[in-house]
Motif scaffolding. Sequence first.
Motif, PDB file in Angstrom:
ATOM      1  N   ASN A  75       0.828  -1.214   0.000  1.00 30.86           N
ATOM      2  CA  ASN A  75       0.000   0.000   0.000  1.00 30.86           C
ATOM      3  C   ASN A  75       0.859   1.259   0.000  1.00 30.86           C
ATOM      4  N   ALA A  76       2.135   1.129  -0.366  1.00 23.63           N
ATOM      5  CA  ALA A  76       3.055   2.278  -0.315  1.00 23.63           C
ATOM      6  C   ALA A  76       2.641   3.372  -1.289  1.00 23.63           C
ATOM      7  N   ASP A  77       2.686   4.610  -0.795  1.00 25.23           N
ATOM      8  CA  ASP A  77       2.469   5.781  -1.645  1.00 25.23           C
ATOM      9  C   ASP A  77       3.787   6.464  -1.989  1.00 25.23           C
ATOM     10  N   ILE A  78       4.760   6.352  -1.077  1.00 24.82           N
ATOM     11  CA  ILE A  78       6.111   6.871  -1.304  1.00 24.82           C
ATOM     12  C   ILE A  78       7.086   5.833  -0.767  1.00 24.82           C
ATOM     13  N   ILE A  79       8.203   5.650  -1.448  1.00 22.53           N
ATOM     14  CA  ILE A  79       9.241   4.758  -0.954  1.00 22.53           C
ATOM     15  C   ILE A  79      10.579   5.482  -1.018  1.00 22.53           C
ATOM     16  N   TRP A  80      11.383   5.286   0.037  1.00 19.50           N
ATOM     17  CA  TRP A  80      12.741   5.823   0.100  1.00 19.50           C
ATOM     18  C   TRP A  80      13.642   4.762  -0.505  1.00 19.50           C
ATOM     19  N   VAL A  81      14.365   5.098  -1.566  1.00 18.97           N
ATOM     20  CA  VAL A  81      14.984   4.054  -2.369  1.00 18.97           C
ATOM     21  C   VAL A  81      16.227   4.572  -3.081  1.00 18.97           C
ATOM     22  N   ASN A  82      17.104   3.668  -3.460  1.00 24.00           N
ATOM     23  CA  ASN A  82      18.176   3.928  -4.433  1.00 24.00           C
ATOM     24  C   ASN A  82      18.839   2.592  -4.771  1.00 24.00           C
ATOM     25  N   GLY A  83      19.857   2.659  -5.627  1.00 24.48           N
ATOM     26  CA  GLY A  83      20.677   1.496  -5.920  1.00 24.48           C
ATOM     27  C   GLY A  83      19.937   0.338  -6.542  1.00 24.48           C
ATOM     28  N   GLU A  84      20.288  -0.865  -6.081  1.00 23.69           N
ATOM     29  CA  GLU A  84      19.731  -2.070  -6.694  1.00 23.69           C
ATOM     30  C   GLU A  84      18.224  -2.173  -6.504  1.00 23.69           C
ATOM     31  N   ASN A  85      17.690  -1.544  -5.435  1.00 25.69           N
ATOM     32  CA  ASN A  85      16.242  -1.558  -5.242  1.00 25.69           C
ATOM     33  C   ASN A  85      15.537  -0.706  -6.290  1.00 25.69           C
ATOM     34  N   PHE A  86      16.136   0.427  -6.623  1.00 28.87           N
ATOM     35  CA  PHE A  86      15.588   1.231  -7.714  1.00 28.87           C
ATOM     36  C   PHE A  86      15.653   0.470  -9.035  1.00 28.87           C
ATOM     37  N   HIS A  87      16.775  -0.174  -9.284  1.00 33.85           N
ATOM     38  CA  HIS A  87      16.928  -0.950 -10.522  1.00 33.85           C
ATOM     39  C   HIS A  87      15.814  -1.977 -10.658  1.00 33.85           C
ATOM     40  N   ALA A  88      15.528  -2.688  -9.557  1.00 28.90           N
ATOM     41  CA  ALA A  88      14.503  -3.728  -9.598  1.00 28.90           C
ATOM     42  C   ALA A  88      13.124  -3.144  -9.863  1.00 28.90           C
ATOM     43  N   LEU A  89      12.813  -2.017  -9.220  1.00 18.62           N
ATOM     44  CA  LEU A  89      11.514  -1.381  -9.417  1.00 18.62           C
ATOM     45  C   LEU A  89      11.375  -0.819 -10.824  1.00 18.62           C
ATOM     46  N   LYS A  90      12.454  -0.253 -11.327  1.00 17.27           N
ATOM     47  CA  LYS A  90      12.416   0.277 -12.687  1.00 17.27           C
ATOM     48  C   LYS A  90      12.205  -0.846 -13.699  1.00 17.27           C
ATOM     49  N   LYS A  91      12.932  -1.914 -13.537  1.00 22.52           N
ATOM     50  CA  LYS A  91      12.823  -3.056 -14.448  1.00 22.52           C
ATOM     51  C   LYS A  91      11.410  -3.626 -14.448  1.00 22.52           C
ATOM     52  N   ALA A  92      10.758  -3.608 -13.276  1.00 22.19           N
ATOM     53  CA  ALA A  92       9.404  -4.154 -13.156  1.00 22.19           C
ATOM     54  C   ALA A  92       8.324  -3.168 -13.585  1.00 22.19           C
ATOM     55  N   GLY A  93       8.726  -1.932 -13.940  1.00 23.25           N
ATOM     56  CA  GLY A  93       7.738  -0.922 -14.317  1.00 23.25           C
ATOM     57  C   GLY A  93       6.843  -0.526 -13.161  1.00 23.25           C
ATOM     58  N   ALA A  94       7.407  -0.528 -11.945  1.00 27.08           N
ATOM     59  CA  ALA A  94       6.602  -0.324 -10.738  1.00 27.08           C
ATOM     60  C   ALA A  94       6.575   1.122 -10.247  1.00 27.08           C
ATOM     61  N   LEU A  95       7.264   2.034 -10.938  1.00 21.47           N
ATOM     62  CA  LEU A  95       7.349   3.419 -10.468  1.00 21.47           C
ATOM     63  C   LEU A  95       6.706   4.391 -11.457  1.00 21.47           C
ATOM     64  N   ARG A  96       6.084   5.434 -10.903  1.00 26.46           N
ATOM     65  CA  ARG A  96       5.515   6.506 -11.713  1.00 26.46           C
ATOM     66  C   ARG A  96       6.616   7.455 -12.166  1.00 26.46           C
ATOM     67  N   SER A  97       6.462   8.061 -13.312  1.00 19.88           N
ATOM     68  CA  SER A  97       7.342   9.141 -13.738  1.00 19.88           C
ATOM     69  C   SER A  97       6.828  10.430 -13.107  1.00 19.88           C
ATOM     70  N   ILE A  98       7.617  10.998 -12.198  1.00 21.28           N
ATOM     71  CA  ILE A  98       7.118  12.131 -11.404  1.00 21.28           C
ATOM     72  C   ILE A  98       7.966  13.391 -11.509  1.00 21.28           C
ATOM     73  N   ALA A  99       9.208  13.271 -12.012  1.00 15.76           N
ATOM     74  CA  ALA A  99      10.147  14.391 -11.935  1.00 15.76           C
ATOM     75  C   ALA A  99       9.584  15.660 -12.590  1.00 15.76           C
ATOM     76  N   ASP A 100       8.879  15.527 -13.702  1.00 13.36           N
ATOM     77  CA  ASP A 100       8.346  16.703 -14.397  1.00 13.36           C
ATOM     78  C   ASP A 100       7.229  17.377 -13.619  1.00 13.36           C
ATOM     79  N   GLU A 101       6.706  16.697 -12.594  1.00  9.99           N
ATOM     80  CA  GLU A 101       5.581  17.243 -11.831  1.00  9.99           C
ATOM     81  C   GLU A 101       6.003  17.802 -10.474  1.00  9.99           C
ATOM     82  N   ILE A 102       7.273  17.696 -10.143  1.00 12.24           N
ATOM     83  CA  ILE A 102       7.756  18.183  -8.849  1.00 12.24           C
ATOM     84  C   ILE A 102       8.451  19.526  -9.050  1.00 12.24           C
ATOM     85  N   LYS A 103       7.807  20.601  -8.640  1.00 12.34           N
ATOM     86  CA  LYS A 103       8.332  21.957  -8.866  1.00 12.34           C
ATOM     87  C   LYS A 103       9.636  22.201  -8.108  1.00 12.34           C
TER      88      LYS A 103
END
Length: 359
Positions: A75-103
């Motif tokens: 039920n996570a809305d935000i996760i604190w992450v980097n490194g191999e955990n980010f790689h795994a989430l990116k590979k699985a398509g589990a993350l939203r693209s948000i950078a363009d929406e964060i002022k």
Amino acid sequence: MRFIAAISFLFVTLFATSPLKASEVNFYAWGGSPEVNNYLRWAQKELKAEGIQLRHNKVADASEVVKQLIDGRSNADIIWVNGENFHALKKAGALRSIADEIKALNNISPELNWQSDFGEPVEGLEVPWGVGQFNLISRPGLFSQKVVSAEALLDAAWENKGRISYPKPPDFHGTTFLKSLLLSLYPQKREVFQQPVSEVDANEWTKPLWHYLDKLHPLLWQQGENFPSSAGEQISYLANGQLLMAVSFNPNDYQTLVNHGRLPAGVERHTLSDEAITNTHYLAIPVSSNNAEAAKAVIEFLLSEKAQQRKADTNRWGDPSVLKRTQKADKSSALLEPTDDFHASWQNYLEREWSARYQ
């Protein structure tokens, strides 16, 4: 009087039938640091005033949350992450693209190399929250120089048998200790470790590390048969005098932990190898989040100047700011000479090889 009574009844009825409910955001973040936990409690109070209920779900190992997200069980809305955990989430398509929406990203320091996370392009899937730099914290006099080489560490272990150790891999502090030793053993070959482990002769490049550890381990705390389970446990052993050295990924811990009474005054900060392995830690929103808009509002707050200044305060957390204005203003948060972290694929390789030899 009847008019006033009627208005009062209507007012009570409206609020009784339509209560104001805070928007709940589940933030999955490491819970092993009192400083981090206190900081997030402050953030909870600040965000509550804005109608957001931030829940800090304390994490011991982020990889478990990653597995749950990939399996659709989080039920996570935000996760604190980097490194191999980010790689795994990116590979699985589990993350939203948000950078363009964060002022707030408009205020990120241009010196921060955050677009690549352990060799993997970020591509807008996470935003920087803070800066980590691997360093040693020691009792006064253990090391004569600010920069500690692998050879100097071995000498100190000879002179202080049983008083030095490092966290047991796969704890990421322990694995980064191994990386720093490799950089000290190969000071001119950093580019090798920026490549995927499958593209270099990793077996050949790591032979000197295993030879070195074979000499070091018998000199360590409990003769290298056991190791502290985490950096936090090692800090406790440094505080009570069992150990003369601890490791940290926060370049300000040697000040912050003294300010909080968790370490004695006078402890010193050192780099292991000539430059400190440096990386960015990030905030990301899973695709499965049920409250992405409120999650983005939380991230905007955590990247605000107010929140970043408080985070960098060595009387509080002491985690370096990612903002250009705050970095310039906060002189107590001076960074070490940086070098990029290894490609993420080295993480599992080093942990597997270490376990095969020493467990």
